[in-house]
Design an enzyme around this catalytic site. Structure first.
Site, PDB file in Angstrom:
ATOM      1  N   GLY A 161      -0.105  12.163   0.997  1.00  0.00           N
ATOM      2  CA  GLY A 161       1.073  12.701   1.636  1.00  0.00           C
ATOM      3  C   GLY A 161       1.265  12.177   3.039  1.00  0.00           C
ATOM      4  O   GLY A 161       0.595  11.248   3.483  1.00  0.00           O
TER       5      GLY A 161
ATOM      6  N   LEU B 295       1.093   6.993   7.127  1.00  0.00           N
ATOM      7  CA  LEU B 295       2.510   6.885   6.764  1.00  0.00           C
ATOM      8  C   LEU B 295       3.369   7.349   7.936  1.00  0.00           C
ATOM      9  O   LEU B 295       4.401   6.750   8.257  1.00  0.00           O
ATOM     10  CB  LEU B 295       2.797   7.718   5.515  1.00  0.00           C
TER      11      LEU B 295
ATOM     12  N   SER C   9       0.846  -1.201   0.000  1.00  0.00           N
ATOM     13  CA  SER C   9       0.000   0.000   0.000  1.00  0.00           C
ATOM     14  C   SER C   9       0.872   1.238   0.000  1.00  0.00           C
ATOM     15  O   SER C   9       0.532   2.262  -0.602  1.00  0.00           O
ATOM     16  CB  SER C   9      -0.897   0.019   1.249  1.00  0.00           C
TER      17      SER C   9
ATOM     18  N   ARG D 223     -13.475  11.492   7.084  1.00  0.00           N
ATOM     19  CA  ARG D 223     -13.762  10.537   6.019  1.00  0.00           C
ATOM     20  C   ARG D 223     -15.037   9.731   6.229  1.00  0.00           C
ATOM     21  O   ARG D 223     -15.744   9.432   5.271  1.00  0.00           O
ATOM     22  CB  ARG D 223     -12.605   9.542   5.897  1.00  0.00           C
TER      23      ARG D 223
ATOM     24  N   ALA E  27       0.548   4.952  -2.140  1.00  0.00           N
ATOM     25  CA  ALA E  27       0.044   6.141  -1.437  1.00  0.00           C
ATOM     26  C   ALA E  27       0.180   7.376  -2.329  1.00  0.00           C
ATOM     27  O   ALA E  27       1.204   7.580  -2.987  1.00  0.00           O
ATOM     28  CB  ALA E  27       0.799   6.343  -0.133  1.00  0.00           C
TER      29      ALA E  27
ATOM     30  N   ARG F 160      -9.192   7.260  11.310  1.00  0.00           N
ATOM     31  CA  ARG F 160      -7.855   7.833  11.086  1.00  0.00           C
ATOM     32  C   ARG F 160      -7.958   9.196  10.413  1.00  0.00           C
ATOM     33  O   ARG F 160      -8.710   9.381   9.460  1.00  0.00           O
ATOM     34  CB  ARG F 160      -7.064   6.893  10.187  1.00  0.00           C
TER      35      ARG F 160
HETATM   36  C1  LIG Z   1      -4.145   3.842  -2.785  1.00  0.00           C
HETATM   37  C2  LIG Z   1      -3.707   4.225  -1.388  1.00  0.00           C
HETATM   38  C3  LIG Z   1      -3.357   5.544  -1.111  1.00  0.00           C
HETATM   39  C4  LIG Z   1      -2.959   5.910   0.182  1.00  0.00           C
HETATM   40  N1  LIG Z   1      -2.555   7.202   0.422  1.00  0.00           N
HETATM   41  C5  LIG Z   1      -2.081   7.517   1.656  1.00  0.00           C
HETATM   42  C6  LIG Z   1      -1.550   8.824   1.911  1.00  0.00           C
HETATM   43  O1  LIG Z   1      -1.495   9.662   1.036  1.00  0.00           O
HETATM   44  N2  LIG Z   1      -1.082   9.092   3.169  1.00  0.00           N
HETATM   45  C7  LIG Z   1      -1.109   8.174   4.184  1.00  0.00           C
HETATM   46  O2  LIG Z   1      -0.675   8.478   5.307  1.00  0.00           O
HETATM   47  N3  LIG Z   1      -1.594   6.938   3.953  1.00  0.00           N
HETATM   48  C8  LIG Z   1      -2.055   6.584   2.720  1.00  0.00           C
HETATM   49  N4  LIG Z   1      -2.528   5.328   2.496  1.00  0.00           N
HETATM   50  C9  LIG Z   1      -2.425   4.332   3.573  1.00  0.00           C
HETATM   51  C10 LIG Z   1      -0.968   3.930   3.708  1.00  0.00           C
HETATM   52  O3  LIG Z   1      -0.400   3.864   2.423  1.00  0.00           O
HETATM   53  C11 LIG Z   1      -0.834   2.582   4.391  1.00  0.00           C
HETATM   54  O4  LIG Z   1      -1.571   2.542   5.569  1.00  0.00           O
HETATM   55  C12 LIG Z   1       0.631   2.336   4.734  1.00  0.00           C
HETATM   56  O5  LIG Z   1       1.414   2.515   3.581  1.00  0.00           O
HETATM   57  C13 LIG Z   1       0.801   0.931   5.272  1.00  0.00           C
HETATM   58  O6  LIG Z   1       2.173   0.675   5.382  1.00  0.00           O
HETATM   59  P1  LIG Z   1       2.646  -0.711   5.973  1.00  0.00           P
HETATM   60  O7  LIG Z   1       4.129  -0.697   5.935  1.00  0.00           O
HETATM   61  O8  LIG Z   1       1.988  -0.954   7.264  1.00  0.00           O
HETATM   62  O9  LIG Z   1       2.029  -1.809   4.962  1.00  0.00           O
HETATM   63  P2  LIG Z   1       2.158  -1.972   3.394  1.00  0.00           P
HETATM   64  O10 LIG Z   1       2.749  -0.791   2.755  1.00  0.00           O
HETATM   65  O11 LIG Z   1       0.848  -2.415   2.882  1.00  0.00           O
HETATM   66  O12 LIG Z   1       3.171  -3.182   3.244  1.00  0.00           O
HETATM   67  C14 LIG Z   1       2.838  -4.481   3.691  1.00  0.00           C
HETATM   68  C15 LIG Z   1       3.917  -5.435   3.262  1.00  0.00           C
HETATM   69  O13 LIG Z   1       3.755  -6.706   3.877  1.00  0.00           O
HETATM   70  C16 LIG Z   1       3.931  -7.734   2.906  1.00  0.00           C
HETATM   71  N5  LIG Z   1       3.231  -8.943   3.379  1.00  0.00           N
HETATM   72  C17 LIG Z   1       1.925  -9.077   3.699  1.00  0.00           C
HETATM   73  N6  LIG Z   1       1.672 -10.332   4.121  1.00  0.00           N
HETATM   74  C18 LIG Z   1       2.842 -11.002   4.072  1.00  0.00           C
HETATM   75  C19 LIG Z   1       3.239 -12.343   4.375  1.00  0.00           C
HETATM   76  N7  LIG Z   1       2.373 -13.278   4.805  1.00  0.00           N
HETATM   77  N8  LIG Z   1       4.526 -12.708   4.207  1.00  0.00           N
HETATM   78  C20 LIG Z   1       5.430 -11.796   3.738  1.00  0.00           C
HETATM   79  N9  LIG Z   1       5.114 -10.516   3.431  1.00  0.00           N
HETATM   80  C21 LIG Z   1       3.843 -10.132   3.599  1.00  0.00           C
HETATM   81  C22 LIG Z   1       3.374  -7.116   1.646  1.00  0.00           C
HETATM   82  O14 LIG Z   1       3.790  -7.818   0.510  1.00  0.00           O
HETATM   83  C23 LIG Z   1       3.934  -5.700   1.761  1.00  0.00           C
HETATM   84  O15 LIG Z   1       5.277  -5.669   1.338  1.00  0.00           O
HETATM   85  C24 LIG Z   1      -2.930   4.933   1.220  1.00  0.00           C
HETATM   86  C25 LIG Z   1      -3.290   3.619   0.937  1.00  0.00           C
HETATM   87  C26 LIG Z   1      -3.662   3.255  -0.357  1.00  0.00           C
HETATM   88  C27 LIG Z   1      -4.026   1.825  -0.634  1.00  0.00           C
END
Ligand SMILES: Cc1cc2nc3c(=O)[nH]c(=O)nc-3n(C[C@H](O)[C@H](O)[C@H](O)COP(=O)(O)OP(=O)(O)OC[C@H]3O[C@@H](n4cnc5c(N)ncnc54)[C@H](O)[C@@H]3O)c2cc1C
Length: 490
Positions: A41, A366, A34, A269, A38, A360
């Protein structure tokens, strides 16, 4: 370290800078997350006239009364230092002509405090900077196409994990600490903004190992996803568009979100999502950005997402509907990322730190990823140092079902996703939730023994429905048409 979104990359980098070896696994490529998608920002209280206390007040106001003030305090006060580290790492944020950082306004923020990158490509910019940073550390071993199948627990302590590669090899790895940074659960729904990897694996892994999940019924539905038949993931029309002045209108051009809240398009939201859901059910909700100055120059990513559908920010009314976007709850953690199960930490979207409560604030996720992954990494470093001489051995016995799941379960998962969007989505009822739970149990019972990926997803879908059913109120990202008001005590 499990996952290569912002939380996993940051956690790995921090541990490596502190001199620790890190095995970083991710189930697809490094860039599948995700985070990479993103658009909007990262929120941080660094602009002139802003302060962490104002950022905290906005975060708490959006949270439906359920945020943990201590977690919010950590988020807003440690955020600026983490963002400065991102800048030192080489992250490029958008700047004003005089070279200073440019802060934008977004829904429910009282001050301009959102940093953008390359217009609407913050995720790609962050992944690029963090990837460069981790590649400088040979101590970090990256394994792509490697999925964590289950956690190994010995004497109530996580001591490693069973990994399954794309070539179906199974590997048992011992680790003094495991940090889950597996992201969200959007792909349990038919209509979502999330990438294919967001299937709630971290929640399933943690729950099956014995860790607690908290507030998983609170899910955020993004109000402005592109709504076209058969287009899923639903391309997101970033919040920043509304921050820049885009309107949410019906077919007659009326800005109907003001009926629900005096802040109109900039209301939190959940309020905007419910208003849009109502109209979108009749195909009568649109985003109108035609009057926004230089809209394509400022939102090139969105313009590129729309182009294949013959829609343009400059000329079209864009059809919209809410889409499952973000999970506020998750693996319950302390402020240092520790879960309720010794040896297991969680950070990022899969974790429940308490910073978001029931809803949220835009662009806080982020920031939460880097702030709490940093804390988790520091806590892990300390606990590993303390336990160095007495690390428990790892169980190397493989279970028969640790082999790679060959059953796709496409039909069962499609049924689950439809049901999740219909009955566990923006608006919920007792009967809809009960039917969803029942259907998920039936689907699970039909699955062959080796279909563990589908079983895990159905288990989590059922848990979300059950928690939503037992929460007989409406609050933040959880709306019940049969219990429309918040209870006085959450
Ligand atoms: C389209 C979109 C736009 C967004 N825009 C914003 C924004 O502008 N600002 C903001 O603050 N937030 C935004 N968000 C939310 C934010 O991007 C996410 O909440 C945040 O990036 C999550 O980060 P993370 O590291 O927790 O997980 P992720 O970035 O989702 O990463 C998860 C990782 O875990 C891995 N994984 C999952 N299960 C397993 C497994 N069983 N074994 C091995 N690997 C695994 C995946 O492959 C991935 O690499 C947005 C989300 C989306 C979908």
């Amino acid at each position: 370290m499990v996952g290569t979104g912002i939380a996993g990359l940051w956690g790995a980098w921090r541990l490596a800078t502190d001199g620790h070896d890190v095995l970083l696994v991710t189930k697809n490529t490094l860039a599948d997350s995700s985070t990479a998608w993103a658009q909007g920002g990262i929120a941080v209280a660094m602009s002139t006239g802003d302060s962490p206390s104002q950022h905290a007040a906005d975060t708490i106001a959006a949270s439906g009364g359920l945020s943990d003030p201590a977690a919010v305090d950590v988020l807003v006060n440690e955020g600026p230092d983490r963002v400065r580290e991102l800048l030192e790492m080489g992250a490029e944020f958008d700047r004003a002509p005089d070279g200073t950082l440019r802060y934008a306004l977004e829904a429910a923020h009282s001050r301009p405090r959102i940093l953008h990158a390359d217009g609407d490509r913050i995720g790609a910019a962050l992944v690029a900077a963090l990837t460069r940073a981790i590649r400088r550390y040979p101590r970090i071993e990256l394994r792509e196409s490697t999925r964590v199948r289950r956690l190994i627990v010995q004497d109530g302590h996580v001591t490693g994990a069973v990994l399954v590669g794309a070539d179906r090899t199974v590997d048992v790895v011992g680790a003094p600490a495991v940090l889950l940074a597996t992201g969200g659960v959007g792909r349990l729904f038919e209509v979502t903004t999330n990438p294919p990897v967001a299937t709630g694996d971290g929640w399933a892994l943690a729950h099956l190992a014995g860790a607690e999940l908290e507030h998983i019924e609170f899910l955020q539905f993004h109000p402005t996803a592109l709504s076209l038949p058969g287009v899923n993931p639903a391309p997101l029309l970033t919040e920043a568009l509304r921050g820049a002045g885009a309107w949410v209108v019906d077919g007659g051009g009326r800005r109907f979100t003001f009926d629900a809240d005096p802040r109109g398009e900039l209301a939190p939201r959940d309020i905007v999502a419910r208003a849009v859901a109502d109209r979108a059910a009749h195909g009568d909700a649109f985003l109108d950005a035609r009057h926004v100055a230089d809209v394509v120059g400022r939102f090139p990513g969105v313009a590129a997402l729309l182009a294949p559908h013959h829609l343009s920010l400059e000329d079209s009314l864009i059809p919209i509907a809410p889409a499952m976007h973000y999970a506020m709850g998750g693996i319950r953690t302390e402020l240092d990322g520790a879960s309720t199960l010794p040896g297991l930490w969680a950070a990022g979207e899969c974790a429940h730190t308490g910073a978001h409560g029931a809803n949220r604030l835009a662009s806080n996720s982020l920031l939460e990823g880097i702030v709490f992954a940093d804390r988790a990494a520091r806590d892990i470093a300390q606990s590993v140092a303390e336990a160095r001489s007495t690390g428990p051995a790892v169980d190397t016995e493989l279970r028969s079902d640790d082999v790679y799941d060959v059953h796709d379960a496409d039909v069962e998962l499609a049924t689950m996703r439809r049901r999740m969007t219909a009955d566990v989505g923006v608006l919920r009822t007792e009967s809809g939730l009960a039917e969803a739970e029942h259907e998920f149990e039936m689907l699970c019972a039909q699955l062959p023994a080796d279909a563990w990926r589908a079983r895990d997803q159905l288990m989590i879908a059922g848990m979300i429905a059950a928690r939503a059913r037992s929460r007989r109120e409406s609050r933040g990202g959880h709306s019940r048409s049969d219990f429309p008001n918040p209870r006085s005590v959450a």
